[in-house]
Write a protein that holds these residues in place. Structure first.
Motif, PDB file in Angstrom:
ATOM      1  N   TRP A 211       0.813  -1.210   0.000  1.00 40.29           N
ATOM      2  CA  TRP A 211       0.000   0.000   0.000  1.00 40.29           C
ATOM      3  C   TRP A 211       0.851   1.266   0.000  1.00 40.29           C
ATOM      4  O   TRP A 211       0.370   2.347  -0.336  1.00 40.29           O
ATOM      5  N   ALA A 235      -3.145   6.702  -4.668  1.00 42.01           N
ATOM      6  CA  ALA A 235      -4.343   6.714  -3.827  1.00 42.01           C
ATOM      7  C   ALA A 235      -4.188   5.731  -2.675  1.00 42.01           C
ATOM      8  O   ALA A 235      -4.562   6.023  -1.532  1.00 42.01           O
ATOM      9  N   ASN A 236      -3.635   4.540  -2.972  1.00 40.61           N
ATOM     10  CA  ASN A 236      -3.382   3.555  -1.920  1.00 40.61           C
ATOM     11  C   ASN A 236      -2.458   4.123  -0.857  1.00 40.61           C
ATOM     12  O   ASN A 236      -2.683   3.961   0.348  1.00 40.61           O
ATOM     13  N   THR A 238      -1.845   7.217  -0.070  1.00 40.93           N
ATOM     14  CA  THR A 238      -2.487   8.285   0.692  1.00 40.93           C
ATOM     15  C   THR A 238      -3.381   7.711   1.784  1.00 40.93           C
ATOM     16  O   THR A 238      -3.377   8.172   2.931  1.00 40.93           O
ATOM     17  N   GLN A 239      -4.167   6.680   1.418  1.00 38.01           N
ATOM     18  CA  GLN A 239      -5.048   6.061   2.401  1.00 38.01           C
ATOM     19  C   GLN A 239      -4.260   5.375   3.514  1.00 38.01           C
ATOM     20  O   GLN A 239      -4.593   5.483   4.695  1.00 38.01           O
ATOM     21  N   ALA A 242      -2.694   7.911   5.831  1.00 33.73           N
ATOM     22  CA  ALA A 242      -3.702   8.519   6.698  1.00 33.73           C
ATOM     23  C   ALA A 242      -4.040   7.594   7.861  1.00 33.73           C
ATOM     24  O   ALA A 242      -4.209   8.043   9.002  1.00 33.73           O
ATOM     25  N   LEU A 243      -4.113   6.294   7.589  1.00 33.41           N
ATOM     26  CA  LEU A 243      -4.420   5.344   8.654  1.00 33.41           C
ATOM     27  C   LEU A 243      -3.253   5.211   9.620  1.00 33.41           C
ATOM     28  O   LEU A 243      -3.449   5.070  10.831  1.00 33.41           O
ATOM     29  N   LEU A 312      -7.449  -1.951   5.296  1.00 34.98           N
ATOM     30  CA  LEU A 312      -7.817  -1.217   4.088  1.00 34.98           C
ATOM     31  C   LEU A 312      -8.388  -2.150   3.028  1.00 34.98           C
ATOM     32  O   LEU A 312      -9.317  -1.788   2.300  1.00 34.98           O
ATOM     33  N   ARG A 316     -12.115  -1.673   1.579  1.00 34.40           N
ATOM     34  CA  ARG A 316     -12.280  -1.420   0.143  1.00 34.40           C
ATOM     35  C   ARG A 316     -13.193  -2.457  -0.500  1.00 34.40           C
ATOM     36  O   ARG A 316     -14.010  -2.119  -1.363  1.00 34.40           O
ATOM     37  N   THR A 347     -16.123   5.840   6.178  1.00 39.82           N
ATOM     38  CA  THR A 347     -14.892   5.063   6.020  1.00 39.82           C
ATOM     39  C   THR A 347     -15.168   3.608   5.653  1.00 39.82           C
ATOM     40  O   THR A 347     -14.262   2.894   5.231  1.00 39.82           O
TER      41      THR A 347
END
Length: 430
Positions: A211, A235-236, A238-239, A242-243, A312, A316, A347
């Motif tokens: 990720w 995008a992966n 960034t997610q 953030a986590l 994640l 998803r 989320t």
């Protein structure tokens, strides 16, 4: 989404126990309405109880079934590796598993009865327009298929006494079968200890590292579709970042690069080994940003990092995440954050579900009454599982302080602490 799971005669479970994800309190945002089912389903369920009461075996049973569907065709030649209840007449009874799920708005039901020698009964049903219809049903070696599913007829040729029909049928890419099987196989299990007591990961390999990987750093060629892949990669990342930052561990970034380790040689020299992918977490302190080797991080930080990929992936795809002993791996604050991720439709838009076991009663403050299940050990050593919302036939008030009531023994499921034996062994009493 999982509707319910039932198991009998597996490890410490003798008589059937059921874990249901059907909401009792449907008037809240966490409960997900399923129109064709006429019910709302929960994204979170927690199992509490004293040590050795069988909490982990609820998680282990569903994990065992998932693994069985994946492996029976390849590895069950000599014996079915099921673990029946060790006492009473457990060895002489079949183990039973039932899974009900809703997939694309349609309810599915899968039932298996087996012992170490053979699969006694197995069936997969679905409920289009709320009417039960058989996809396949098997008694012993006799297999019946729904009309119009002739492409599954090859299942009969590969079927043996010790092979699950679902393991075979899912390979023929019939959507009614493969969609259900994929939903079951996508489940992930974290924290569950194998028989050697080491924590084991069961499920698809959704490592966290991927990720954070940046494809643009590793691909020098201009390949068709690479731009879209790089966009998805970003995008992966960034997610995942953030986590990671959500845990407030003082970590600002993740660096993944190729590293050639140095190995000491005889004398004063040293040699470099083959290049390996290295993970370092970038810590911030005042104006400094310092990358530290992953091995230097605390156990809590490493655990949270390793969780990011599975969490994640579940969020998803809308899949199931099973977590044994959540409190043994995470600080209560992080456990609470994990629960919130699955509770919040923002989320968790795909309806992913988290089922976990825990001793941490503070988490009861973040759970609704219909999200809590309790285990107790009966006099014969068998596990009993009950819903807190319907404890002892009496509906628990929605407004009740669950942690306080639990700790005061209102719901049972607490260790029965008798210090007499240890005090006598220590010579402190006669």
């Amino acid at each position: 989404m999982l509707i319910r799971f039932e198991v009998a005669n597996f490890r410490s479970v003798l008589d059937p126990v059921e874990l249901s994800m059907v909401a009792v309190d449907r008037d809240r945002v966490e409960a997900r309405p399923v129109p064709n089912l006429g019910e709302s389903l929960l994204p979170v369920a927690a199992v509490f109880g004293p040590n050795a009461s069988g909490k982990s075996n609820v998680i282990a049973a569903l994990t065992w079934l998932r693994t069985a569907v994946r492996e029976s065709l390849r590895f069950w030649d000599d014996e079915i590796p099921v673990e029946p209840f060790a006492f009473a007449d457990g060895e002489n009874r079949p183990s039973e598993f039932t899974v009900e799920s809703v997939i694309s708005g349609v309810r599915f039901e899968y039932v298996v009865e087996l012992d170490r020698q053979a699969v006694r009964y197995e069936a997969l049903f679905h409920y289009p327009e709320k009417k039960r219809r058989r996809i396949f049903e098997r008694e012993g070696d006799e297999l019946k298929l729904q009309r119009g599913l002739g492409n599954l007829s090859g299942t009969r040729e590969l079927l043996t006494a010790r092979t699950l029909a679902l393991s075979i049928a899912r390979r023929f890419e019939e959507p009614l079968v493969s969609d259900f099987a994929r939903d079951l196989l996508d489940a992930q299990t974290l924290g569950l200890k194998s028989r050697n007591r080491r924590p084991t990961y069961y499920g698809p390999t959704h490592s966290t590292v991927r990720w954070f990987e940046d494809l643009s750093d590793r691909n020098q060629l201009s390949l068709p579709g690479l731009e879209e892949l790089e966009s998805l990669s970003q995008a992966n990342r960034t997610q995942a970042l953030a986590l990671l930052r959500l845990a407030d561990l003082g970590i600002d970034d993740v660096v993944i690069d190729d590293h050639e380790p140095l190995y000491p040689e005889g004398g004063a020299g040293a040699s470099r080994g083959r290049a390996q992918r290295r993970v370092r977490l970038v810590h911030r302190a005042a104006e400094e940003r310092v990358p530290l080797d992953f091995a230097a991080e605390s156990e809590g930080t490493r655990t949270w990092f390793q969780l990011i990929g599975p969490v994640l992936s579940a969020l998803r795809s809308g899949s199931l995440l099973l977590f044994d002993e959540l409190d043994a791996s995470l600080h209560p604050t992080l456990s609470m954050q994990l629960i919130r991720l699955f509770h919040d439709p923002v989320t968790n838009p795909e309806g992913a579900q988290l089922i976990f076991t825990s001793h941490d009663t503070s988490l009861l403050n973040h759970l609704n009454r219909d999200e809590v299940w309790l285990t107790e050990k009966a006099e014969d050593g068998a596990t009993r599982l009950g819903a807190l919302a319907e404890f002892a036939g009496e509906r628990v008030r929605k407004s009740q302080n669950l942690e306080k009531a639990y700790l005061h023994g209102r719901f049972g499921a607490l260790p029965d602490v008798d210090r007499t034996e240890i005090l006598r062994a220590l010579g402190l009493i006669g």
